[in-house]
Design a protein around this motif. Structure first.
Motif, mmCIF file in Angstrom:
data_model
loop_
_atom_site.group_PDB
_atom_site.id
_atom_site.type_symbol
_atom_site.label_atom_id
_atom_site.label_comp_id
_atom_site.label_asym_id
_atom_site.label_seq_id
_atom_site.Cartn_x
_atom_site.Cartn_y
_atom_site.Cartn_z
ATOM 1 N N VAL A 67 0.870 -1.175 0.000
ATOM 2 C CA VAL A 67 0.000 0.000 0.000
ATOM 3 C C VAL A 67 0.909 1.227 0.000
ATOM 4 C CG1 VAL A 67 -1.740 1.333 1.237
ATOM 5 C CG2 VAL A 67 -1.881 -1.163 1.222
ATOM 6 N N PRO A 68 1.006 1.940 -1.116
ATOM 7 C CA PRO A 68 1.899 3.102 -1.180
ATOM 8 C C PRO A 68 1.311 4.277 -0.412
ATOM 9 C CG PRO A 68 0.634 2.913 -3.199
ATOM 10 C CD PRO A 68 0.274 1.715 -2.376
ATOM 11 N N SER A 69 2.157 5.269 -0.105
ATOM 12 C CA SER A 69 1.673 6.408 0.673
ATOM 13 C C SER A 69 1.482 7.679 -0.156
ATOM 14 C CB SER A 69 2.646 6.707 1.828
ATOM 15 O OG SER A 69 3.917 7.098 1.350
ATOM 16 N N HIS A 70 1.909 7.667 -1.429
ATOM 17 C CA HIS A 70 1.739 8.871 -2.243
ATOM 18 C C HIS A 70 0.247 9.150 -2.427
ATOM 19 C CE1 HIS A 70 2.029 11.769 -5.473
ATOM 20 N NE2 HIS A 70 3.354 11.773 -5.363
ATOM 21 N N PRO A 71 -0.204 10.390 -2.199
ATOM 22 C CA PRO A 71 -1.643 10.675 -2.299
ATOM 23 C C PRO A 71 -2.235 10.385 -3.667
ATOM 24 C CG PRO A 71 -0.359 12.710 -2.082
ATOM 25 C CD PRO A 71 0.562 11.578 -1.777
ATOM 26 N N VAL A 72 -1.479 10.631 -4.744
ATOM 27 C CA VAL A 72 -2.006 10.343 -6.081
ATOM 28 C C VAL A 72 -2.194 8.840 -6.271
ATOM 29 C CG1 VAL A 72 -1.518 10.464 -8.555
ATOM 30 C CG2 VAL A 72 -1.075 12.442 -7.097
ATOM 31 N N ALA A 73 -1.222 8.049 -5.819
ATOM 32 C CA ALA A 73 -1.356 6.594 -5.928
ATOM 33 C C ALA A 73 -2.569 6.098 -5.144
ATOM 34 C CB ALA A 73 -0.082 5.920 -5.423
ATOM 35 N N LEU A 74 -2.737 6.593 -3.928
ATOM 36 C CA LEU A 74 -3.860 6.153 -3.094
ATOM 37 C C LEU A 74 -5.200 6.553 -3.706
ATOM 38 C CD1 LEU A 74 -2.485 6.868 0.486
ATOM 39 C CD2 LEU A 74 -2.916 4.635 -0.552
ATOM 40 N N GLN A 75 -5.282 7.754 -4.265
ATOM 41 C CA GLN A 75 -6.527 8.183 -4.908
ATOM 42 C C GLN A 75 -6.831 7.332 -6.137
ATOM 43 O OE1 GLN A 75 -6.980 12.647 -5.255
ATOM 44 N NE2 GLN A 75 -5.029 12.584 -4.163
ATOM 45 N N LEU A 76 -5.802 7.033 -6.926
ATOM 46 C CA LEU A 76 -5.999 6.191 -8.103
ATOM 47 C C LEU A 76 -6.476 4.806 -7.694
ATOM 48 C CD1 LEU A 76 -5.715 5.527 -11.137
ATOM 49 C CD2 LEU A 76 -3.314 4.956 -10.668
ATOM 50 N N LEU A 77 -5.829 4.215 -6.702
ATOM 51 C CA LEU A 77 -6.191 2.866 -6.253
ATOM 52 C C LEU A 77 -7.601 2.839 -5.690
ATOM 53 C CD1 LEU A 77 -2.760 2.045 -4.636
ATOM 54 C CD2 LEU A 77 -3.790 0.760 -6.530
ATOM 55 N N ALA A 78 -7.997 3.875 -4.966
ATOM 56 C CA ALA A 78 -9.348 3.934 -4.406
ATOM 57 C C ALA A 78 -10.386 4.053 -5.521
ATOM 58 C CB ALA A 78 -9.451 5.095 -3.436
ATOM 59 N N ARG A 79 -10.114 4.862 -6.513
ATOM 60 C CA ARG A 79 -11.057 5.025 -7.624
ATOM 61 C C ARG A 79 -11.156 3.750 -8.461
ATOM 62 N NH1 ARG A 79 -12.517 10.399 -9.566
ATOM 63 N NH2 ARG A 79 -11.876 11.934 -8.006
ATOM 64 N N PHE A 80 -10.009 3.116 -8.664
ATOM 65 C CA PHE A 80 -10.023 1.892 -9.465
ATOM 66 C C PHE A 80 -10.717 0.762 -8.719
ATOM 67 C CE2 PHE A 80 -7.711 -2.078 -10.694
ATOM 68 C CZ PHE A 80 -8.327 -2.231 -11.926
ATOM 69 N N GLY A 81 -10.453 0.648 -7.445
ATOM 70 C CA GLY A 81 -11.165 -0.319 -6.623
ATOM 71 C C GLY A 81 -10.576 -1.715 -6.583
ATOM 72 N N GLY A 82 -9.455 -1.927 -7.228
ATOM 73 C CA GLY A 82 -8.833 -3.249 -7.232
ATOM 74 C C GLY A 82 -7.332 -3.147 -7.110
ATOM 75 N N GLY A 83 -6.654 -4.271 -7.259
ATOM 76 C CA GLY A 83 -5.204 -4.272 -7.196
ATOM 77 C C GLY A 83 -4.584 -3.832 -8.512
ATOM 78 N N VAL A 84 -3.494 -3.096 -8.417
ATOM 79 C CA VAL A 84 -2.777 -2.639 -9.605
ATOM 80 C C VAL A 84 -1.370 -3.235 -9.568
ATOM 81 C CG1 VAL A 84 -1.815 -0.651 -10.836
ATOM 82 C CG2 VAL A 84 -4.100 -0.518 -9.816
#
Length: 326
Positions: free
Chosen positions: A113-130
């Motif tokens: 689980v990365p801590s960069h805010p852009v990465a976290l926002q992208l992962l939350a919007r996508f809803g799955g594992g990247v």
């Protein structure tokens, strides 16, 4: 910073099986939907990455561990509570939903689980594992800016999110928790001592049967120009010797340049480990673009806080930490 429309576009690209480069606190990642084997194969094709080399699956939060791991041992719970979001990757036994293309055919999966805010926002919007290894050609210097990604891949990547420079600048620590004892597979900014303190147990060294992990090949993180790591007290002497042999030399050093003959490009590196790590890959790219025949890097201190930096430089030099003048 990245806006809502860009994030939504990037999430749509992932859902459609495309590739998205995105920032993390460590380096930029080249991501695809981890549940879409064909999409993940595109990462390997674009990077030129061997099919047996696994990739890290990035998650929005630790709750998603249960979707990707067969079991989550107490050691993993302790480490993820302490260090997630952050630059730590844990290796666990994979669940049945994880494809061989993600794991390199192994029965384990790397998760973070990365801590960069852009990465976290992208992962939350996508809803799955990247699934996302570093956004660079396989074995080459990792990307720490969006411009690095664009110059490396051009139109081969469907979407690049620009989140500024990666704050840490080197890849995550990797700990294998799939066996009877925790094993450090790759040093990173979270140190072995921090992990051992959290677990209350010593980390074992990798054995022959340890899982293959990203970024652990003997030769990795390398510029195209041959790189050698040398002791600081002989750095200028070796640079001068090479110039006298008719070779152009680029130097990454902890000190200021002494008097040197023409033909030496000298770049000063920060003396603090955190600042050095942040600048390392950008410095190597700059030296690689200097049009020289050789890169010499002054050997950093051997203190624990420099362990990950020394690991990356050893691999960039293909494991060679000595130099003999010819």
């Amino acid at each position: 910073m990245v806006g809502d429309s860009e994030l939504e576009q990037a999430a749509a690209v992932l859902r459609a099986g495309g590739l998205v480069a995105f920032p993390t606190e460590t380096v930029y990642g080249l991501g695809a939907d981890a549940s879409n084997a064909a999409a993940v194969r595109r990462i390997f094709e674009v990077k030129g990455r061997p099919a047996t080399h696994p990739v890290i699956v990035h998650l929005a939060d630790a709750v998603q561990l249960a979707n990707w791991a067969r079991e989550v041992p107490e050691a993993a719970r302790r480490l993820t509570r302490k260090f997630w979001p952050g630059p730590l990757t844990v290796i666990l036994r994979r669940s049945s939903r994880v494809s061989d293309v993600v794991t390199g055919g192994q029965e384990t999966v790397a998760l973070r689980v990365p801590s960069h805010p852009v990465a976290l926002q992208l992962l939350a919007r996508f809803g799955g594992g990247v699934a996302a290894p570093s956004a660079n050609r396989h074995g080459r210097v990792s990307a720490t800016t969006a411009e690095h990604v664009r110059s490396e891949f051009g139109a081969a990547v469907d979407c690049v999110l620009d989140g500024g420079e990666a704050s840490i600048g080197i890849e995550s620590t990797i700990v294998d928790l799939s066996g009877a004892e925790p094993v450090l597979l790759r040093p990173g900014w979270i140190t072995a001592a921090e992990i051992e303190g959290t677990l209350g147990a010593a980390l074992a060294a990798p054995a022959s049967g340890a899982p293959r992990a990203p970024g652990t090949l003997a030769a990795h993180y390398a510029p195209r120009t041959p790189l050698t790591v040398v002791k600081g007290e002989v750095l200028a002497k070796h640079a001068t010797t090479l110039v006298r042999q008719g070779r152009r030399v680029a130097v990454l050093a902890l000190g200021e340049a002494p008097p040197l003959p023409a033909g030496v490009t000298w770049v000063g590196a920060p003396r603090a480990a955190a600042a050095y790590a942040h600048a390392l890959y950008a410095s190597l790219r700059r030296l690689d673009e200097a049009g020289c025949d050789a890169i010499l890097v002054e050997h950093p201190p051997r203190a624990p806080e420099w362990a990950a930096i020394n690991d990356r430089l050893a691999r960039a030099a293909a494991g060679t930490l000595a130099f003999e003048a010819t």
